[in-house]
Design a protein around this motif. Structure first.
Motif, PDB file in Angstrom:
ATOM      1  N   GLN A 164       0.822  -1.206   0.000  1.00 19.44           N
ATOM      2  CA  GLN A 164       0.000   0.000   0.000  1.00 19.44           C
ATOM      3  C   GLN A 164       0.861   1.264   0.000  1.00 19.44           C
ATOM      4  OE1 GLN A 164      -3.355   0.142  -0.267  1.00 19.44           O
ATOM      5  NE2 GLN A 164      -3.488   2.366  -0.067  1.00 19.44           N
ATOM      6  N   SER A 165       1.962   1.230   0.724  1.00 23.18           N
ATOM      7  CA  SER A 165       2.854   2.379   0.777  1.00 23.18           C
ATOM      8  C   SER A 165       3.396   2.712  -0.613  1.00 23.18           C
ATOM      9  CB  SER A 165       4.011   2.089   1.738  1.00 23.18           C
ATOM     10  OG  SER A 165       4.976   3.111   1.690  1.00 23.18           O
ATOM     11  N   ALA A 166       3.827   1.705  -1.357  1.00 16.26           N
ATOM     12  CA  ALA A 166       4.347   1.927  -2.716  1.00 16.26           C
ATOM     13  C   ALA A 166       3.250   2.460  -3.630  1.00 16.26           C
ATOM     14  CB  ALA A 166       4.940   0.644  -3.266  1.00 16.26           C
ATOM     15  N   PHE A 167       2.022   1.962  -3.455  1.00 14.75           N
ATOM     16  CA  PHE A 167       0.880   2.451  -4.239  1.00 14.75           C
ATOM     17  C   PHE A 167       0.702   3.950  -4.013  1.00 14.75           C
ATOM     18  CE2 PHE A 167      -3.554   3.705  -4.456  1.00 14.75           C
ATOM     19  CZ  PHE A 167      -3.974   3.195  -5.674  1.00 14.75           C
TER      20      PHE A 167
ATOM     21  N   ILE B 257       4.410  11.761   9.083  1.00  8.71           N
ATOM     22  CA  ILE B 257       4.035  12.251   7.752  1.00  8.71           C
ATOM     23  C   ILE B 257       5.280  12.450   6.898  1.00  8.71           C
ATOM     24  CG2 ILE B 257       2.957  14.150   6.468  1.00  8.71           C
ATOM     25  CD1 ILE B 257       1.121  14.549   8.955  1.00  8.71           C
ATOM     26  N   PHE B 258       6.317  13.022   7.481  1.00  6.20           N
ATOM     27  CA  PHE B 258       7.559  13.224   6.731  1.00  6.20           C
ATOM     28  C   PHE B 258       8.114  11.888   6.235  1.00  6.20           C
ATOM     29  CE2 PHE B 258      12.268  13.514   6.747  1.00  6.20           C
ATOM     30  CZ  PHE B 258      12.407  14.325   5.631  1.00  6.20           C
ATOM     31  N   GLU B 259       8.236  10.918   7.139  1.00  5.52           N
ATOM     32  CA  GLU B 259       8.780   9.607   6.769  1.00  5.52           C
ATOM     33  C   GLU B 259       7.920   8.918   5.700  1.00  5.52           C
ATOM     34  OE1 GLU B 259      11.715   8.229   7.611  1.00  5.52           O
ATOM     35  OE2 GLU B 259      12.175  10.037   8.753  1.00  5.52           O
ATOM     36  N   ALA B 260       6.605   9.094   5.782  1.00  5.34           N
ATOM     37  CA  ALA B 260       5.695   8.465   4.833  1.00  5.34           C
ATOM     38  C   ALA B 260       5.818   9.056   3.435  1.00  5.34           C
ATOM     39  CB  ALA B 260       4.252   8.591   5.318  1.00  5.34           C
ATOM     40  N   ASN B 261       6.373  10.246   3.328  1.00  3.87           N
ATOM     41  CA  ASN B 261       6.481  10.916   2.036  1.00  3.87           C
ATOM     42  C   ASN B 261       7.906  10.951   1.492  1.00  3.87           C
ATOM     43  OD1 ASN B 261       3.729  12.129   1.214  1.00  3.87           O
ATOM     44  ND2 ASN B 261       3.852  12.372   3.425  1.00  3.87           N
TER      45      ASN B 261
ATOM     46  N   HIS C  47      13.278  17.168   2.990  1.00  6.72           N
ATOM     47  CA  HIS C  47      13.451  17.940   4.216  1.00  6.72           C
ATOM     48  C   HIS C  47      12.059  18.331   4.726  1.00  6.72           C
ATOM     49  CE1 HIS C  47      14.562  21.201   6.934  1.00  6.72           C
ATOM     50  NE2 HIS C  47      15.776  20.688   6.941  1.00  6.72           N
ATOM     51  N   PRO C  48      11.818  18.255   6.033  1.00  6.02           N
ATOM     52  CA  PRO C  48      10.485  18.559   6.558  1.00  6.02           C
ATOM     53  C   PRO C  48      10.005  19.981   6.304  1.00  6.02           C
ATOM     54  CG  PRO C  48      11.983  17.920   8.350  1.00  6.02           C
ATOM     55  CD  PRO C  48      12.740  17.805   7.070  1.00  6.02           C
ATOM     56  N   ASP C  49      10.915  20.907   6.079  1.00 10.22           N
ATOM     57  CA  ASP C  49      10.520  22.291   5.839  1.00 10.22           C
ATOM     58  C   ASP C  49      10.319  22.598   4.355  1.00 10.22           C
ATOM     59  OD1 ASP C  49      10.562  22.869   8.538  1.00 10.22           O
ATOM     60  OD2 ASP C  49      12.666  23.490   8.502  1.00 10.22           O
ATOM     61  N   LYS C  50      10.551  21.627   3.494  1.00 11.52           N
ATOM     62  CA  LYS C  50      10.453  21.873   2.053  1.00 11.52           C
ATOM     63  C   LYS C  50       9.152  21.317   1.485  1.00 11.52           C
ATOM     64  CE  LYS C  50      15.320  22.389   1.139  1.00 11.52           C
ATOM     65  NZ  LYS C  50      16.451  21.990   0.327  1.00 11.52           N
ATOM     66  N   ILE C  51       8.038  21.895   1.937  1.00 10.27           N
ATOM     67  CA  ILE C  51       6.740  21.592   1.351  1.00 10.27           C
ATOM     68  C   ILE C  51       6.215  22.882   0.742  1.00 10.27           C
ATOM     69  CG2 ILE C  51       6.279  19.671   2.937  1.00 10.27           C
ATOM     70  CD1 ILE C  51       4.338  21.524   4.451  1.00 10.27           C
TER      71      ILE C  51
ATOM     72  N   GLN D 226       1.079  21.032  -3.074  1.00 10.44           N
ATOM     73  CA  GLN D 226       1.691  19.708  -3.005  1.00 10.44           C
ATOM     74  C   GLN D 226       0.749  18.764  -2.280  1.00 10.44           C
ATOM     75  OE1 GLN D 226       5.303  19.553  -0.652  1.00 10.44           O
ATOM     76  NE2 GLN D 226       6.105  17.865  -1.874  1.00 10.44           N
ATOM     77  N   VAL D 227       0.679  17.533  -2.740  1.00  9.92           N
ATOM     78  CA  VAL D 227      -0.172  16.535  -2.098  1.00  9.92           C
ATOM     79  C   VAL D 227       0.718  15.569  -1.320  1.00  9.92           C
ATOM     80  CG1 VAL D 227      -1.862  14.701  -2.465  1.00  9.92           C
ATOM     81  CG2 VAL D 227      -1.944  16.768  -3.875  1.00  9.92           C
ATOM     82  N   LEU D 228       0.352  15.352  -0.061  1.00  8.34           N
ATOM     83  CA  LEU D 228       1.100  14.444   0.820  1.00  8.34           C
ATOM     84  C   LEU D 228       0.218  13.267   1.209  1.00  8.34           C
ATOM     85  CD1 LEU D 228       2.601  17.110   3.268  1.00  8.34           C
ATOM     86  CD2 LEU D 228       3.700  16.096   1.258  1.00  8.34           C
ATOM     87  N   ARG D 229       0.841  12.120   1.421  1.00  6.42           N
ATOM     88  CA  ARG D 229       0.095  10.980   1.946  1.00  6.42           C
ATOM     89  C   ARG D 229       0.113  11.055   3.458  1.00  6.42           C
ATOM     90  NH1 ARG D 229       3.971   6.467   2.748  1.00  6.42           N
ATOM     91  NH2 ARG D 229       2.178   5.113   2.936  1.00  6.42           N
TER      92      ARG D 229
END
Length: 157
Positions: free
Chosen positions: A59-62, A129-133, A139-143, A147-150
């Motif tokens: 599911q993560s790869a999906f 959330i950072f690790e999942a993306n 970098h956590p500050d580079k959103i 942008q769409v995040l999982r």
């Protein structure tokens, strides 16, 4: 589900020139560059929509495949109804579960997003959330807005 919406004029620019939609080779190269297990995924570009077909391991790869191509400049939709989760070698694949996705707004940071998605007092879960993306986020500050995040489920423990 299987059709995911993105903001067409936000995201990573692939290639050179002024074409709105990237070509198939550029999208496939971008997808494969993240090394998320998409070697058995076929990519098609239909205008500003990307169609993903094939099999991913989990599911993560999906979810990562969907956001990796969706967060591309010129792409407004990702069709993934024929992208399955499972083992292509044994032909045991199943439809993926509907992921939880979040579109970044102006002024957002991962802490605020974690509080919005997981509840008040859960801002420290921003690392989840950072690790999942990763590897799409470096970098956590580079959103950026659009942008769409999982957003993964939190462990019940």
């Amino acid at each position: 589900m299987g059709l995911f919406d993105f903001i067409k004029n936000a995201g990573k620019k692939l290639g050179i020139g002024d074409d709105d939609a990237p070509d198939v080779e550029a999208v496939k190269k971008e997808l494969d560059s993240h090394k998320i297990g998409t070697d058995k995924v076929d990519v098609a570009v239909e205008g500003d929509k990307v169609v993903l077909k094939g099999v991913v391991e989990d599911q993560s790869a999906f979810e990562k495949a969907v956001i990796a191509v969706g967060n591309t400049l010129g792409i407004s939709k990702v069709e993934a109804s024929e992208l399955k989760v499972g083992n292509a070698a044994t032909a045991t694949s199943a439809p993926a579960k509907d992921p939880v996705l979040y579109t970044v707004k102006k002024g957002d940071n991962l802490w605020k997003i974690a509080e919005t998605q997981y509840g008040a007092g859960k801002g420290a879960k921003n690392t989840v959330i950072f690790e999942a993306n990763k590897p799409m986020l470096t970098h956590p500050d580079k959103i950026y807005p659009g942008q769409v995040l999982r957003i993964p489920e939190l462990d019940k423990a």
